[in-house]
Design a protein around this motif. Structure first.
Motif, PDB file in Angstrom:
ATOM      1  N   ILE A  29      -6.929   3.288  -4.867  1.00  0.00           N
ATOM      2  CA  ILE A  29      -8.370   2.737  -4.124  1.00  0.00           C
ATOM      3  C   ILE A  29      -8.968   4.061  -3.905  1.00  0.00           C
ATOM      4  CG2 ILE A  29      -9.150   1.556  -1.962  1.00  0.00           C
ATOM      5  CD1 ILE A  29      -7.551  -0.325  -4.080  1.00  0.00           C
ATOM      6  N   ASP A  30      -8.466   5.012  -3.335  1.00  0.00           N
ATOM      7  CA  ASP A  30      -9.225   6.356  -3.053  1.00  0.00           C
ATOM      8  C   ASP A  30      -8.635   7.406  -3.497  1.00  0.00           C
ATOM      9  OD1 ASP A  30     -10.547   7.491   0.124  1.00  0.00           O
ATOM     10  OD2 ASP A  30     -10.865   8.341  -1.951  1.00  0.00           O
ATOM     11  N   ASP A  31      -8.960   8.277  -4.370  1.00  0.00           N
ATOM     12  CA  ASP A  31      -8.471   9.156  -5.029  1.00  0.00           C
ATOM     13  C   ASP A  31      -9.336  10.683  -4.647  1.00  0.00           C
ATOM     14  OD1 ASP A  31      -9.120   9.532  -8.487  1.00  0.00           O
ATOM     15  OD2 ASP A  31     -10.319   9.151  -6.677  1.00  0.00           O
TER      16      ASP A  31
ATOM     17  N   LEU B 114      -4.059  12.674  -0.206  1.00  0.00           N
ATOM     18  CA  LEU B 114      -4.304  12.913  -1.606  1.00  0.00           C
ATOM     19  C   LEU B 114      -4.919  11.496  -1.988  1.00  0.00           C
ATOM     20  CD1 LEU B 114      -1.550  14.855  -2.589  1.00  0.00           C
ATOM     21  CD2 LEU B 114      -3.783  15.842  -1.495  1.00  0.00           C
ATOM     22  N   ILE B 115      -4.395  10.505  -2.130  1.00  0.00           N
ATOM     23  CA  ILE B 115      -4.718   9.246  -2.794  1.00  0.00           C
ATOM     24  C   ILE B 115      -3.885   8.097  -2.246  1.00  0.00           C
ATOM     25  CG2 ILE B 115      -2.701   9.639  -4.313  1.00  0.00           C
ATOM     26  CD1 ILE B 115      -4.483   8.194  -6.616  1.00  0.00           C
ATOM     27  N   TYR B 116      -4.546   6.800  -2.335  1.00  0.00           N
ATOM     28  CA  TYR B 116      -3.723   5.729  -1.852  1.00  0.00           C
ATOM     29  C   TYR B 116      -4.023   4.481  -2.787  1.00  0.00           C
ATOM     30  CZ  TYR B 116      -7.086   2.585   0.832  1.00  0.00           C
ATOM     31  OH  TYR B 116      -8.053   1.971   1.169  1.00  0.00           O
TER      32      TYR B 116
ATOM     33  N   SER C 192       0.780  -1.004   0.090  1.00  0.00           N
ATOM     34  CA  SER C 192      -0.111  -0.126  -0.002  1.00  0.00           C
ATOM     35  C   SER C 192       0.962   0.940  -0.008  1.00  0.00           C
ATOM     36  CB  SER C 192      -0.811   0.010   1.226  1.00  0.00           C
ATOM     37  OG  SER C 192      -1.751  -0.983   1.098  1.00  0.00           O
ATOM     38  N   LEU C 193       0.473   2.220  -0.541  1.00  0.00           N
ATOM     39  CA  LEU C 193       1.252   3.535  -0.891  1.00  0.00           C
ATOM     40  C   LEU C 193       0.332   4.686  -0.706  1.00  0.00           C
ATOM     41  CD1 LEU C 193       4.232   4.393  -3.067  1.00  0.00           C
ATOM     42  CD2 LEU C 193       2.231   5.922  -3.267  1.00  0.00           C
ATOM     43  N   PHE C 194       0.631   5.747  -0.035  1.00  0.00           N
ATOM     44  CA  PHE C 194      -0.247   6.860   0.083  1.00  0.00           C
ATOM     45  C   PHE C 194       0.642   8.200  -0.164  1.00  0.00           C
ATOM     46  CE2 PHE C 194      -2.893   4.264   2.915  1.00  0.00           C
ATOM     47  CZ  PHE C 194      -1.914   3.466   3.436  1.00  0.00           C
ATOM     48  N   TRP C 195      -0.188   8.980  -0.698  1.00  0.00           N
ATOM     49  CA  TRP C 195       0.503  10.393  -0.944  1.00  0.00           C
ATOM     50  C   TRP C 195      -0.335  11.398   0.088  1.00  0.00           C
ATOM     51  CZ3 TRP C 195       4.797  11.785  -3.765  1.00  0.00           C
ATOM     52  CH2 TRP C 195       5.152  11.179  -4.333  1.00  0.00           C
ATOM     53  N   TYR C 196       0.335  12.231   0.788  1.00  0.00           N
ATOM     54  CA  TYR C 196      -0.377  13.326   1.772  1.00  0.00           C
ATOM     55  C   TYR C 196       0.456  14.608   1.330  1.00  0.00           C
ATOM     56  CZ  TYR C 196      -1.597   9.544   5.007  1.00  0.00           C
ATOM     57  OH  TYR C 196      -2.282   8.632   5.736  1.00  0.00           O
TER      58      TYR C 196
END
Lengths: 112, 115
Positions: free
Chosen positions: B55-57, B46-48, B31-35
């Motif tokens: 999955i969720d933008d 922002l998005i993951y 899993s990767l996330f942008w904050y």
């Protein structure tokens, strides 16, 4: 939805003082709870965590206890040091594939 | 492991230019996330991605922002065209996202200044 509320900062303390940073949460499920710390110019790093009610997470002299009855996860340290000056974030995660929900962060400033 | 690696650490660009931020997650994390972090709004997701799939933008502020994850070891966040209000610190984080009690590991961030 999920949310995390932290006390607003900055919290200003003298070295060796006792620290409490309050954190309360709202979650639809039964979350895991985290405290992250961010030192100036750096990314967030995990400080401690707790995954079920009455668990106590601890690290580097910091402690926090998962209180389900009060939906709280307050961060404490008995004697702060100048090097503890940073921003502290409370966060929750309520299912395996969900994201972390963060509070707004509390800045701690410790003076000699 | 070197941790989550972001590049560049600092980026200064002129309004209207395209900006690309890069992230290499920890090997084995799925899993990767942008904050995005600003003084006014704190940390915003922002998005993951999970297994390279977005999955969720819902946190992406507008169409000027786009993110990709072409493989398990690389992700980009692109802003085109950039605006001064995009100035912030952008963090990438990764986790082995299959358990509730697993924490996310953050990169050191990219400080973006749009002038």
């Amino acid at each position: 939805g999920n949310s995390v509320t932290q006390m607003e900062g900055p919290v200003t303390l003298s070295e060796e003082a006792f620290l409490t940073i309050n954190c309360t949460y709202t979650a639809t499920g039964y979350p895991s709870l985290f405290w992250y710390v961010q030192y100036p110019g750096e990314g967030l790093q995990l400080l401690l965590k707790a995954t079920k009610a009455d668990d106590k997470g601890s690290n580097k002299g910091f402690e926090a206890t998962y209180r389900k009855e009060t939906t709280s996860f307050h961060l404490e340290k008995g004697s702060v040091q100048v090097s503890d000056s940073a921003v502290y974030f409370c966060a929750l995660k309520d299912s395996g594939y969900s994201t972390l929900t963060f509070g707004k962060g509390t800045m701690l400033l410790v003076s000699p | 492991d070197a941790g989550v690696i972001q590049s560049p650490r600092h980026e200064v660009t002129e309004m209207g230019q395209e900006v690309t931020l890069r992230c290499k997650p920890i090997s084995g994390h799925n899993s990767l996330f942008w904050y995005r972090q600003t003084m006014m709004r704190g940390l915003e997701l922002l998005i993951y991605f999970n297994n390279n799939v977005p999955i969720d933008d819902s946190g992406m502020p507008e169409d000027r922002f786009s993110a990709k994850m072409p493989n398990a070891s690389f992700s980009t966040l692109k802003i085109q065209p950039s605006e001064p209000r995009d100035s912030a610190v952008y963090f990438c984080a990764s986790t082995s996202g299959d358990r509730q009690n697993t924490e996310a590991f953050f990169g050191q961030g990219t400080r973006l200044t749009v002038v």
